[in-house]
Design an enzyme around this catalytic site. Structure first.
Site, PDB file in Angstrom:
ATOM      1  NE  ARG A  50     -15.260  22.824  38.445  1.00 30.49           N
ATOM      2  CZ  ARG A  50     -15.304  24.149  38.593  1.00 30.49           C
ATOM      3  NH1 ARG A  50     -15.532  24.922  37.557  1.00 30.49           N
ATOM      4  NH2 ARG A  50     -15.103  24.695  39.760  1.00 30.49           N
ATOM      5  CB  VAL A  51      -8.415  22.494  38.482  1.00 27.17           C
ATOM      6  CG1 VAL A  51      -7.110  22.114  39.168  1.00 27.17           C
ATOM      7  CG2 VAL A  51      -8.133  23.346  37.247  1.00 27.17           C
ATOM      8  CG  HIS A  76      -3.794  19.799  27.205  1.00 26.44           C
ATOM      9  ND1 HIS A  76      -4.618  20.624  27.931  1.00 26.44           N
ATOM     10  CD2 HIS A  76      -2.872  20.602  26.615  1.00 26.44           C
ATOM     11  CE1 HIS A  76      -4.203  21.883  27.786  1.00 26.44           C
ATOM     12  NE2 HIS A  76      -3.149  21.890  26.990  1.00 26.44           N
ATOM     13  CE  LYS A 118     -12.539  16.064  10.517  1.00 30.69           C
ATOM     14  NZ  LYS A 118     -12.278  16.375   9.112  1.00 30.69           N
TER      15      LYS A 118
HETATM   16  C1  GRF Z   1     -11.185  18.524  23.617  1.00 29.66           C
HETATM   17  O1  GRF Z   1     -10.516  19.356  22.711  1.00 29.66           O
HETATM   18  C2  GRF Z   1     -10.323  18.243  24.807  1.00 29.66           C
HETATM   19  O2  GRF Z   1      -8.990  18.047  24.484  1.00 29.66           O
HETATM   20  C3  GRF Z   1     -10.504  19.526  25.559  1.00 29.66           C
HETATM   21  O3  GRF Z   1     -11.873  19.786  25.469  1.00 29.66           O
HETATM   22  C4  GRF Z   1     -12.364  19.239  24.258  1.00 29.66           C
HETATM   23  C5  GRF Z   1     -13.483  18.319  24.605  1.00 29.66           C
HETATM   24  O4  GRF Z   1     -14.201  17.910  23.505  1.00 29.66           O
HETATM   25  N1  GRF Z   1      -9.972  19.478  26.877  1.00 29.66           N
HETATM   26  P1  GRF Z   1     -15.267  16.739  23.653  1.00 29.66           P
HETATM   27  O5  GRF Z   1     -16.152  17.076  24.868  1.00 29.66           O
HETATM   28  O6  GRF Z   1     -14.539  15.452  23.837  1.00 29.66           O
HETATM   29  O7  GRF Z   1     -16.061  16.799  22.384  1.00 29.66           O
END
Ligand code: GRF
Length: 195
Positions: free
Chosen positions: A91-92, A109, A172
């Site tokens: 959510r923004v 990100h 990863k």
């Molecule tokens: C990650 O790639 C994060 O950077 C992106 O959404 C994904 C979330 O993965 N915004 P998780 O819920 O931590 O497994």
């Protein structure tokens, strides 16, 4: 010890890595995991790790972000976090919410910011012909996917990559990067982590 609240929207694998490393090393205390999606798989994973969870469904609030955030804010403030970590929180947030946690809210990100803020980062990296991709942890400011960069993790883009295979490789790296940044951040160290 610094108290950490984490917001998620999905599987929560980054949240799990943050919580596991905090519990194993004791560098901070995970006090709350919150989600805008009551069905987020990460909520059960957090509870399994012994962390209090809360879900505030954003859907009944429609376009009223402020009302949704007011509801979400209540349990967050009650948990008295020092730092708020966004980890796959989709959510923004309004500038008002962000300002409340200015200088103590982090986000991860899945791109090498300033490249590819917003969605579909891996597809965009492939379409651009990038040979390298990665992830960024940054302080959250009112501008989406902006704010001071606290760390970046890089991975190669392989010739036969799809958005999915690249996303898995980047994820990863995210799992290594976020705890590495938070470990430093709780000590007031904002020098960038480069992985
Ligand atoms: C990650 O790639 C994060 O950077 C992106 O959404 C994904 C979330 O993965 N915004 P998780 O819920 O931590 O497994």
């Amino acid at each position: 010890m610094k108290r950490i609240a984490i917001l998620i929207s999905g599987g929560g694998s980054n949240m799990v890595r943050l919580v596991e490393t905090m519990l194993a090393e004791g560098y901070a205390a995970p006090v709350l995991v919150g989600s805008n999606d009551p069905a987020a798989a990460g909520l059960a994973r957090a509870r399994d790790l012994g962390v209090t969870t809360v879900a505030v469904d954003h859907k009944p609030f429609g376009k009223d972000r402020a009302a949704f955030e007011a509801e979400l804010l209540r349990p967050i403030l009650a948990a008295e976090p020092d730092i708020l970590c966004l980890a796959g929180f989709m959510r923004v947030l309004t500038p008002d919410f962000v300002r409340r946690f200015e200088g103590r809210m982090l986000n991860i990100h899945p791109s090498l910011l300033p490249k590819y803020p917003g969605l579909h980062t891996h597809q965009r990296a492939l379409e651009a012909g990038d040979t390298e991709a990665g992830c960024t942890v940054h302080e959250v400011t009112p501008v989406l996917d902006d704010g001071p960069i606290l760390g970046q993790g890089r991975v190669p883009v392989l010739p036969d990559d799809s958005a999915e295979t690249l996303a898995a490789r980047v994820l990863k790296r995210e799992h290594q990067l976020y705890p590495a940044v938070l470990r430093r951040y709780v000590r007031g160290d904002r020098s960038p982590v480069l992985l």
